[in-house]
Design an enzyme around this catalytic site. Structure first.
Site, PDB file in Angstrom:
ATOM      1  N   HIS A   1       0.861  -1.139   0.049  1.00 16.52           N
ATOM      2  CA  HIS A   1       0.036   0.023  -0.088  1.00 16.52           C
ATOM      3  C   HIS A   1       1.084   1.081   0.193  1.00 16.52           C
ATOM      4  O   HIS A   1       0.504   1.974  -0.780  1.00 16.52           O
ATOM      5  CB  HIS A   1      -0.960   0.019   1.244  1.00 16.52           C
ATOM      6  N   GLU A   2       1.809   1.488   0.950  1.00 15.72           N
ATOM      7  CA  GLU A   2       2.783   2.466   0.833  1.00 15.72           C
ATOM      8  C   GLU A   2       3.822   2.712  -0.369  1.00 15.72           C
ATOM      9  O   GLU A   2       3.850   3.809  -0.730  1.00 15.72           O
ATOM     10  CB  GLU A   2       3.645   2.466   2.179  1.00 15.72           C
TER      11      GLU A   2
ATOM     12  N   HIS B   1       1.730   4.016  -2.904  1.00 15.05           N
ATOM     13  CA  HIS B   1       1.460   5.627  -2.742  1.00 15.05           C
ATOM     14  C   HIS B   1       2.675   6.488  -3.510  1.00 15.05           C
ATOM     15  O   HIS B   1       2.507   7.092  -4.217  1.00 15.05           O
ATOM     16  CB  HIS B   1       1.588   5.953  -1.164  1.00 15.05           C
TER      17      HIS B   1
END
Length: 292
Positions: A144-145, A148
């Site tokens: 997820h990071e 980003h």
């Protein structure tokens, strides 16, 4: 209280520096005897609006390390750190970005990504996240990071913040000028009065609150993209769904103001309009729908 103080102090410092610099350059001379110089005011608003957000972006990594106490893993000291660095490396290669710095900070389950450039970012996870999740779930959070970073979300949010800041500065001064003229009945011979100053301050607060709602709305949509990106990097949405479900039952750690929108989880409540993250249930449902 510490993070609130740091946030306010940073903004005050930026405003003071900008005021001195712009005054020296003569860019703030938008109030003239003949009225409001709108082109000059727009230049002033653009400079003020974007400078703060760009400076915040450029110093985001060192500020993140300092404010969270994150320790960058230079050389893994145990098997968990070795696995963590390897997991971030594999996900970064799949996403096509440079290897970010990997850090660990003390606290309840949470994680964040920050940095001005895709190929030199920072991914940090809390000790609570490592202790309360399976490695598959932690890897999904890392995905997820990394998503980003790969999506350029940090730069995008900086630009959005700069745009809304510009409108806040511009409109507050236009309204302030109109109120001042009404109070002085059109007499501008003595320059802007107390009505202008007070109105500008009040309008910046009110417009700033409205602007934060817009920024938060963009942030929530970006979270769905990062979740989808994690599912793609993992090859299946199940690990991300499990991680979100676990986070839904765990109180997230409190991230500094500037990092909250890049974390994996956020507190929900009656102030949902100002939340940088959508409800956990909505995020899980979005992943489930995309998998059908």
């Amino acid at each position: 209280m510490k993070r609130i103080f740091l946030f306010l102090a940073t903004n005050i410092a930026v405003v003071l520096v900008l005021t001195v610099v712009l005054s020296a350059l003569g860019v703030d001379k938008f109030l003239t005897s003949s009225g409001l110089n709108l082109p000059m005011l727009m230049v002033f608003s653009l400079v003020v609006g974007f400078t703060g957000s760009i400076i915040s972006l450029l110093i985001s990594k060192p500020m993140a390390k300092w404010s969270t106490g994150a320790r960058v893993i230079e050389s893994p000291s145990n098997s968990t750190e070795l696995w963590l660095v390897d997991a971030v490396r594999k996900l970064s290669e799949r996403a096509g970005i440079g290897m970010p710095e990997v850090a660990v900070f003390e606290g309840e389950p949470n994680a964040f990504a920050t940095g001005a450039f895709k190929n030199s970012a920072l991914v940090a996870v809390s000790t609570g996240l490592l202790q309360n999740m399976t490695r598959e779930e932690v890897e999904a959070v890392l995905g997820h990071e990394v998503a980003h970073i790969a999506n350029g979300d940090m730069v995008t949010m900086t630009l959005i913040q700069g745009v809304v800041n510009t409108f806040v500065v511009f409109l507050s001064r236009v309204v302030g000028y109109a109120v001042d003229r009404a109070i002085s009945r059109g007499d501008n011979s003595s320059g802007p009065g107390v009505g202008y100053m007070v109105t500008v301050v009040v309008c910046q607060i009110v417009f700033g609150i409205a602007a934060s709602i817009i920024v938060a709305w963009f942030s929530r949509h970006r979270e769905f993209r990062a979740d989808a990106g994690a599912a793609q990097l993992m090859g299946t949405p199940q690990p991300m769904m499990k991680a979100l479900a676990r986070l839904g039952g765990i109180e997230p750690s409190s991230l500094p103001q500037g990092l909250a929108s890049l974390g994996i989880n956020d507190k929900q409540g009656f102030m949902a309009l100002f939340s940088s993250h959508p409800p956990i249930e909505d995020r899980i449902e979005a992943l489930r729908s995309n998998a059908r």
